[in-house]
Write a protein that holds these residues in place. Sequence first.
Motif, short mmCIF file in Angstrom:
data_model
loop_
_atom_site.label_atom_id
_atom_site.label_comp_id
_atom_site.label_asym_id
_atom_site.label_seq_id
_atom_site.Cartn_x
_atom_site.Cartn_y
_atom_site.Cartn_z
N PRO A 120 6.11 -13.68 -0.61
CA PRO A 120 5.06 -14.52 -0.31
C PRO A 120 4.02 -13.59 0.32
CG PRO A 120 7.20 -15.39 0.93
CD PRO A 120 7.34 -14.17 0.11
N GLY A 121 2.61 -14.04 0.39
CA GLY A 121 1.72 -13.21 1.01
C GLY A 121 0.94 -12.34 -0.02
N SER A 122 -0.36 -11.87 0.20
CA SER A 122 -1.09 -11.10 -0.45
C SER A 122 -0.63 -9.50 -0.27
CB SER A 122 -2.39 -11.16 -0.27
OG SER A 122 -3.06 -10.84 0.75
N LEU A 123 -1.27 -8.56 -1.05
CA LEU A 123 -1.01 -7.30 -0.72
C LEU A 123 -1.83 -7.02 0.69
CD1 LEU A 123 -0.17 -4.41 -1.50
CD2 LEU A 123 -2.25 -4.27 -2.78
N LEU A 124 -2.80 -7.49 0.93
CA LEU A 124 -3.71 -7.41 1.90
C LEU A 124 -2.86 -7.58 3.35
CD1 LEU A 124 -6.30 -6.37 3.65
CD2 LEU A 124 -7.14 -8.81 3.27
N ASP A 125 -2.19 -8.77 3.07
CA ASP A 125 -1.30 -9.27 4.25
C ASP A 125 -0.13 -8.20 4.69
OD1 ASP A 125 -2.61 -11.63 4.50
OD2 ASP A 125 -1.09 -12.67 3.24
N LYS A 136 -1.83 -5.07 6.15
CA LYS A 136 -2.88 -5.26 7.35
C LYS A 136 -2.79 -3.85 8.50
CE LYS A 136 -3.93 -9.84 7.52
NZ LYS A 136 -3.98 -11.13 8.29
N HIS A 137 -1.44 -3.50 8.39
CA HIS A 137 -1.46 -2.39 9.30
C HIS A 137 -1.88 -0.96 9.08
CE1 HIS A 137 1.84 -1.67 6.47
NE2 HIS A 137 1.81 -0.25 6.87
N LEU A 138 -2.36 -0.92 7.73
CA LEU A 138 -3.08 0.37 7.17
C LEU A 138 -4.62 0.05 7.23
CD1 LEU A 138 -0.98 0.80 4.20
CD2 LEU A 138 -0.94 2.01 6.48
#
Length: 94
Positions: free
Chosen positions: A58-63, A66-68
Amino acid sequence: MSKKDKNKKDIVWFGMKLTPEEKAKIKMLAERKGVSQKEAVMSLVNEEIVEYRVEPTPGSLLDRAKHLVGSVEGPGDLSTNPKYMEDFGKDSLS
């Protein structure tokens, strides 16, 4: 069009050359399982394919990244540098 005709339309031919030994192995496998030779082969194919199914998390690559975000110096958008876009696509027009 009858149902039988429609089903034939959805079937494609797949043939291959086998050595007599390969054909004998398929026949033996089918006899052991008590199914047709086609069913024996397709059973193995389906078992192998199931092994490689990948379930998306679940979730996108961006999710997940995010820490990057913001950890690298530079422009937020490369298109803000007009030199970067100079001559872009020119090769595809000739």
